[in-house]
Design a protein around this motif. Structure first.
Motif, PDB file in Angstrom:
ATOM      1  N   HIS A  63      31.051  -5.250  -8.264  1.00 45.49           N
ATOM      2  CA  HIS A  63      29.894  -5.712  -9.030  1.00 45.49           C
ATOM      3  C   HIS A  63      28.615  -5.379  -8.271  1.00 45.49           C
ATOM      4  O   HIS A  63      28.570  -5.463  -7.035  1.00 45.49           O
ATOM      5  CB  HIS A  63      29.990  -7.224  -9.258  1.00 45.49           C
ATOM      6  N   LEU A  65      26.020  -7.037  -7.954  1.00 48.99           N
ATOM      7  CA  LEU A  65      25.414  -8.199  -7.306  1.00 48.99           C
ATOM      8  C   LEU A  65      25.972  -8.429  -5.911  1.00 48.99           C
ATOM      9  O   LEU A  65      25.278  -8.953  -5.036  1.00 48.99           O
ATOM     10  CB  LEU A  65      25.650  -9.439  -8.172  1.00 48.99           C
ATOM     11  N   THR A  66      27.224  -8.020  -5.685  1.00 46.80           N
ATOM     12  CA  THR A  66      27.912  -8.442  -4.465  1.00 46.80           C
ATOM     13  C   THR A  66      28.224  -7.322  -3.479  1.00 46.80           C
ATOM     14  O   THR A  66      28.587  -7.620  -2.345  1.00 46.80           O
ATOM     15  CB  THR A  66      29.242  -9.122  -4.834  1.00 46.80           C
ATOM     16  N   GLU A  88      18.343  -2.133  -7.440  1.00 49.13           N
ATOM     17  CA  GLU A  88      19.256  -3.270  -7.513  1.00 49.13           C
ATOM     18  C   GLU A  88      18.433  -4.501  -7.873  1.00 49.13           C
ATOM     19  O   GLU A  88      17.240  -4.557  -7.579  1.00 49.13           O
ATOM     20  CB  GLU A  88      19.962  -3.505  -6.174  1.00 49.13           C
ATOM     21  N   GLU A  89      19.063  -5.483  -8.492  1.00 44.12           N
ATOM     22  CA  GLU A  89      18.330  -6.687  -8.874  1.00 44.12           C
ATOM     23  C   GLU A  89      17.868  -7.460  -7.641  1.00 44.12           C
ATOM     24  O   GLU A  89      18.543  -7.454  -6.601  1.00 44.12           O
ATOM     25  CB  GLU A  89      19.198  -7.577  -9.760  1.00 44.12           C
ATOM     26  N   HIS A  91      18.041 -10.463  -6.883  1.00 49.16           N
ATOM     27  CA  HIS A  91      18.951 -11.510  -6.428  1.00 49.16           C
ATOM     28  C   HIS A  91      20.292 -10.950  -5.965  1.00 49.16           C
ATOM     29  O   HIS A  91      21.255 -11.692  -5.792  1.00 49.16           O
ATOM     30  CB  HIS A  91      19.161 -12.573  -7.512  1.00 49.16           C
ATOM     31  N   SER A  92      20.359  -9.621  -5.734  1.00 50.07           N
ATOM     32  CA  SER A  92      21.585  -9.012  -5.220  1.00 50.07           C
ATOM     33  C   SER A  92      21.602  -9.061  -3.696  1.00 50.07           C
ATOM     34  O   SER A  92      20.562  -9.168  -3.038  1.00 50.07           O
ATOM     35  CB  SER A  92      21.689  -7.557  -5.683  1.00 50.07           C
ATOM     36  N   GLY A 118      21.708 -16.998 -11.526  1.00 48.47           N
ATOM     37  CA  GLY A 118      21.658 -16.822 -10.088  1.00 48.47           C
ATOM     38  C   GLY A 118      20.342 -17.223  -9.454  1.00 48.47           C
ATOM     39  O   GLY A 118      20.183 -17.152  -8.234  1.00 48.47           O
ATOM     40  N   GLU A 127      16.567 -14.610  -2.897  1.00 49.56           N
ATOM     41  CA  GLU A 127      15.742 -13.930  -3.899  1.00 49.56           C
ATOM     42  C   GLU A 127      14.258 -14.130  -3.594  1.00 49.56           C
ATOM     43  O   GLU A 127      13.458 -13.194  -3.698  1.00 49.56           O
ATOM     44  CB  GLU A 127      16.079 -14.451  -5.292  1.00 49.56           C
TER      45      GLU A 127
END
Length: 367
Positions: A63, A65-66, A88-89, A91-92, A118, A127
Motif C-alpha cells: 500500500h 501509505l505504508t 505520496e500523500e 500522511h504516508s 488517517g 502529518e
C-alpha cells in the motif's frame, strides 16, 4: 541540456503507464525518478525507461501509505536531491521520512487527498510535521486543496492544482466509421448498437456504484441514445442493471482497443458521484476521449469540471440535468464546438508537456 535538478519519489516510479510523464519532465529538468522495486506484488523493470529510474528494496509495499524503503542508498539519494518532489500523500510514511531527510531543503508534496482518513482529527503528528517541513503541497484539484486545508495544511503552502496528463501519442483519433467497424468485429455485442442511429454515448472505467453507473441505465431507458460501457467489474449487479436497460457492456480494454472505443463514440460521459470517502480525483478518461476526437460530459465532482469545463457538467446523480445536457448535445454542431474548446483546453493544461511546465513553475525551476 536542462540545468535544473529534480528528483521525484513515487511508488509508481517503475510503472510504464507513466513513462510519458517522466519523458516530458526529463526534457525540462535533470530528472531522477525513485521508487520501490516491487509494489502491490508487481515488479518493475527500469531498463525499459529512457531517463534515470532508481528502484530500491522496500518493506510493507502492498500500500502507498505504508511502504518503507529498506536500503541506505534510497535515503542518500533523497537527502542530496536539489529539489525533492514527493508523489505520496502527506500522511504516508514515505512523506514523513522524506520530511526528516530534507530539514529545510526544498520538498514538494503532490496530494490527491479526498477525505480525512488517517488525520486523527488533526492529531496526526507525523502529518503535521510534513506540512511544517514541506515547501509546497500540490493538490490534484480544488476539492483536494480544501481537504488538505481541513487536514491541517496552511493555505499559504497549498499551491494551485496540477492535474494528470495524457499522451497524444497514446490517444489519438481513429476514423469513426473504421473504429465502429473494428469494435463491432472484435466485440459482436456492439454490432446492433451502431445500426440504431442516434447518439452513441460511452463510458470507460470501473463498473462500480460510486462511478454513477446506474444513471447510464436510466439514460438508456429514457432517451433515444445507444450506450456502451467498458471496464473492470467491481459491482456485479450493475452489469445486470446495464444489460437489462440495453447498454452494451464490454470488458476492460487495453490501450489500443480503448483508443478505438473512444473514437467510435459521439459523446463520452463520466457520471461519478461524490461519496464520503471517494470522489473522482481527476477524470483522466475524459481527456483520453477528447484526444480521440470525442467530446466529454460528466458530473460536477472532483476534478471533472476542471478537465471538461463546468458548462459540460451536471449535478451528480441528477438525471434531469443529464438528460437536458445530452439533448442539447444531440446536435452535431454543438458537439463539434465543444470538442474544439475541450481539445485546446486539455492541450494547454493537461498534456504531459503542460504538466511538466506546471511542475517547473511551482517548484521555481526556471530555465
Amino acid at each position: 541540456m536542462p540545468e535544473h535538478q529534480l528528483t521525484m519519489l513515487w511508488h509508481e516510479a517503475g510503472n510504464s503507464h507513466y513513462h510519458d510523464r517522466f519523458v516530458e519532465l526529463s526534457k525540462v529538468a535533470n530528472l531522477t525518478v525513485m521508487g520501490p522495486k516491487t509494489f502491490q506484488g508487481k515488479t518493475f523493470d527500469p531498463e525499459k525507461f529512457r531517463f534515470p529510474v532508481k528502484l530500491f528494496n522496500s518493506v510493507l509495499s502492498s500500500h502507498w501509505l505504508t511502504f518503507i524503503p529498506s536500503t541506505i542508498a534510497f535515503y542518500r539519494e533523497a537527502r542530496r536531491a536539489d529539489i525533492l518532489y514527493v508523489h505520496e500523500e502527506p500522511h504516508s510514511l514515505v512523506a514523513f521520512l522524506s520530511a526528516n531527510l530534507r530539514l529545510g531543503r526544498p520538498m514538494y508534496i503532490e496530494s490527491s487527498a479526498i477525505n480525512l482518513k488517517g488525520n486523527l482529527s488533526g492529531w496526526n503528528v507525523l502529518e503535521r510535521f510534513v506540512y511544517k517541513t514541506a515547501t509546497k503541497i500540490i493538490p490534484k484539484n480544488h476539492e483536494v486543496a480544501d481537504v488538505l486545508h481541513r487536514r491541517g495544511a496552511p493555505r499559504s503552502k497549498i499551491s494551485t492544482p496540477i492535474g494528470n496528463g495524457v499522451s497524444k501519442s497514446s490517444f489519438s483519433i481513429v476514423d469513426k466509421s473504421a473504429a465502429r467497424s473494428a469494435l463491432a468485429q472484435k466485440y459482436p455485442q456492439v454490432s446492433d448498437a451502431f445500426k440504431k442511429g442516434g447518439l452513441v454515448l460511452g463510458y470507460a472505467g470501473r463498473i462500480w456504484q460510486p462511478k454513477g453507473i446506474e444513471i447510464l441505465a436510466q439514460l438508456a431507458q429514457e432517451l433515444p441514445v445507444t450506450i456502451l460501457a467498458c471496464g473492470p467489474v467491481a459491482d456485479d449487479y450493475l452489469v445486470d442493471t446495464l444489460v437489462a436497460a440495453g447498454v452494451a457492456v464490454l470488458p476492460s480494454l487495453q490501450k489500443d482497443d480503448l483508443r478505438t472505443f473512444y473514437s467510435a463514440l459521439d459523446l463520452f460521459i463520466l457520471p461519478s458521484l461524490s461519496t464520503k470517502n471517494w470522489r473522482e480525483q481527476f477524470g483522466r478518461v475524459c481527456i483520453e476521449a477528447i484526444y480521440c476526437g470525442t467530446p466529454a460530459v460528466g458530473s460536477h465532482v472532483g476534478g471533472i469540471p476542471m478537465v471538461i469545463g463546468a458548462s459540460q457538467t451536471f449535478e451528480a446523480g441528477n438525471i434531469e440535468q443529464a438528460k437536458a445536457l445530452l439533448t442539447k448535445l444531440s446536435d452535431e454542431a454543438e458537439r463539434a464546438e465543444i470538442l474544439r474548446w475541450q481539445t485546446a483546453h486539455v492541450d494547454q493544461n493537461f498534456s504531459w508537456k503542460a504538466i511538466a511546465e506546471q511542475v517547473l513553475a511551482v517548484t521555481h525551476l526556471k530555465r
